[in-house]
Enzyme design. Structure first.
Site, mmCIF file in Angstrom:
data_model
loop_
_atom_site.group_PDB
_atom_site.id
_atom_site.type_symbol
_atom_site.label_atom_id
_atom_site.label_comp_id
_atom_site.label_asym_id
_atom_site.label_seq_id
_atom_site.Cartn_x
_atom_site.Cartn_y
_atom_site.Cartn_z
ATOM 1 N N LYS A 98 66.620 -64.445 24.125
ATOM 2 C CA LYS A 98 66.123 -65.476 25.063
ATOM 3 C C LYS A 98 64.631 -65.356 25.323
ATOM 4 O O LYS A 98 64.175 -65.317 26.465
ATOM 5 C CB LYS A 98 66.899 -65.434 26.379
ATOM 6 C CG LYS A 98 68.366 -65.809 26.202
ATOM 7 C CD LYS A 98 69.045 -66.105 27.508
ATOM 8 C CE LYS A 98 70.516 -66.390 27.327
ATOM 9 N NZ LYS A 98 71.275 -65.267 26.751
HETATM 10 O O1 LIG Z 1 72.419 -67.534 25.028
HETATM 11 C C1 LIG Z 1 73.499 -67.053 25.378
HETATM 12 O O2 LIG Z 1 74.231 -66.504 24.581
HETATM 13 C C2 LIG Z 1 73.972 -67.304 26.748
HETATM 14 C C3 LIG Z 1 73.595 -68.492 27.316
HETATM 15 C C4 LIG Z 1 74.219 -68.930 28.487
HETATM 16 O O3 LIG Z 1 74.008 -70.036 28.955
HETATM 17 N N1 LIG Z 1 75.148 -68.116 29.063
HETATM 18 C C5 LIG Z 1 75.476 -66.891 28.557
HETATM 19 O O4 LIG Z 1 76.359 -66.235 29.111
HETATM 20 N N2 LIG Z 1 74.831 -66.431 27.435
HETATM 21 C C6 LIG Z 1 75.076 -65.068 26.926
HETATM 22 O O5 LIG Z 1 76.396 -65.000 26.430
HETATM 23 C C7 LIG Z 1 77.007 -63.744 26.770
HETATM 24 C C8 LIG Z 1 78.216 -64.035 27.632
HETATM 25 O O6 LIG Z 1 78.997 -62.898 27.745
HETATM 26 P P1 LIG Z 1 80.510 -62.956 28.288
HETATM 27 O O7 LIG Z 1 80.458 -63.645 29.610
HETATM 28 O O8 LIG Z 1 80.871 -61.499 28.384
HETATM 29 O O9 LIG Z 1 81.312 -63.694 27.258
HETATM 30 C C9 LIG Z 1 75.932 -62.922 27.453
HETATM 31 O O10 LIG Z 1 75.301 -62.118 26.480
HETATM 32 C C10 LIG Z 1 74.959 -63.946 27.978
HETATM 33 O O11 LIG Z 1 73.631 -63.445 28.033
#
Ligand SMILES: O=C(O)c1cc(=O)[nH]c(=O)n1[C@@H]1O[C@H](COP(=O)(O)O)[C@@H](O)[C@H]1O
Length: 279
Positions: A98
């Site tokens: 990011k």
């Molecule tokens: O860019 C991303 O992957 C991301 C964008 C977003 O809007 N929301 C989001 O949760 N993420 C990333 O996606 C992952 C979500 O993780 P879980 O919630 O464990 O599935 C994390 O690494 C967040 O940083």
């Protein structure tokens, strides 16, 4: 020789392996629940286990850089090795970093993740456009030159994102729509899919924006954040075929056995297939 564009490589991976992306997020709490110490050896073991279990079957692996950076240079070394091993096993690696800064600094981030000679070269990287879409130009150009991709935040999965992303730009569009329109312009004419993707949370209910960007749509928020594959058709509508649903903790909590990780990924893949084909 011109490298094969990321969008084409991703489309092929989605068509052959299914569209699931699994995130590698070595939370301290996950290391503990896997019976590992929250130290560099635990990080190394956790990461190697995920890569060995999944890199030969999922389309995309998405390491979250922050969980590696917290260990300093030794954490970055683990990340470098994971990127290389995942790519050689056939997964596309989306580096979740990011990044976003003024253009001149963005050039350094582009050199880090999108230059083929960099030790952290990845198939794609996540970037934030909220310093202005034009500030991403060095990353967009570097990605195009090396056959890599860029995933640009549009509507993030967290509830706090709306105050910025749904705000109204000078011309009346939402900021998210403005960014999506920039992405559509970057991807114009690309086939089968452009290399500039958007990040749109699976948690949003109805995205309420035009997602026809001719590029991939990364959909995080499935699993631990409460969204399910069944939510995808409502959020993405006609664009659901371009969605790369992303799950981190929802899969990782089924370790440390490789079979547990594989079965969890397979369950999500099945649910995604059902949801997308029924839409
Ligand atoms: O860019 C991303 O992957 C991301 C964008 C977003 O809007 N929301 C989001 O949760 N993420 C990333 O996606 C992952 C979500 O993780 P879980 O919630 O464990 O599935 C994390 O690494 C967040 O940083």
């Amino acid at each position: 020789m011109t490298p094969e564009p990321f969008g084409a490589r991703l489309r092929h991976a989605m068509d052959t392996r299914g569209p699931l992306c699994v995130g590698i997020d070595p939370h301290a709490s996950l290391l503990t629940s896997w019976g590992l110490d929250d130290d560099i050896a635990g990080l190394e073991r956790f990461t190697r286990t995920v890569v060995e279990a999944l890199a030969d079957r999922v389309a995309v692996l998405k390491p979250q850089s922050a969980f590696f950076e917290r260990f300093g240079s030794r954490g970055i070394a683990v990340l470098e090795k994971a990127v290389e091993e995942a790519r050689s096993a056939g997964a596309l690696v989306l580096m979740d970093a990011k990044r976003g800064d003024i253009g001149s600094t963005m050039g350094a981030y582009a050199a880090t993740y999108l230059d083929k000679d960099s030790p952290l070269f990845s198939d794609a990287v996540t970037v934030s456009p909220y310093l202005g879409f034009g500030s991403l130009r060095p990353a967009l150009d570097a990605a195009a030159a090396s056959g890599a991709g860029v995933f640009v935040l549009a509507l993030t999965s967290n509830p706090e994102g709306a105050e910025v992303q749904r705000a109204t730009a000078a011309d009346g569009r939402s900021l998210a729509q403005l960014m999506l329109d920039h992405m559509a312009a970057e991807n114009e004419g690309a086939a089968p899919l452009g290399s500039v993707g958007a990040v749109v949370g699976a948690t949003l209910g109805d995205a309420g924006v035009d997602l026809a960007i001719n590029g991939p749509l990364l959909a995080p928020g499935i699993g631990a954040q409460g969204a399910t594959p069944a939510d995808l058709p409502a959020v993405f509508g006609d664009a659901v075929g371009n969605v790369v649903p992303s799950v981190s903790r929802g899969v990782l909590r089924h370790g440390p056995d490789a079979s547990g990780l594989r079965e969890a990924a397979e369950r999500f893949a099945d649910e995604i297939r059902g949801a997308v084909s029924g839409s």
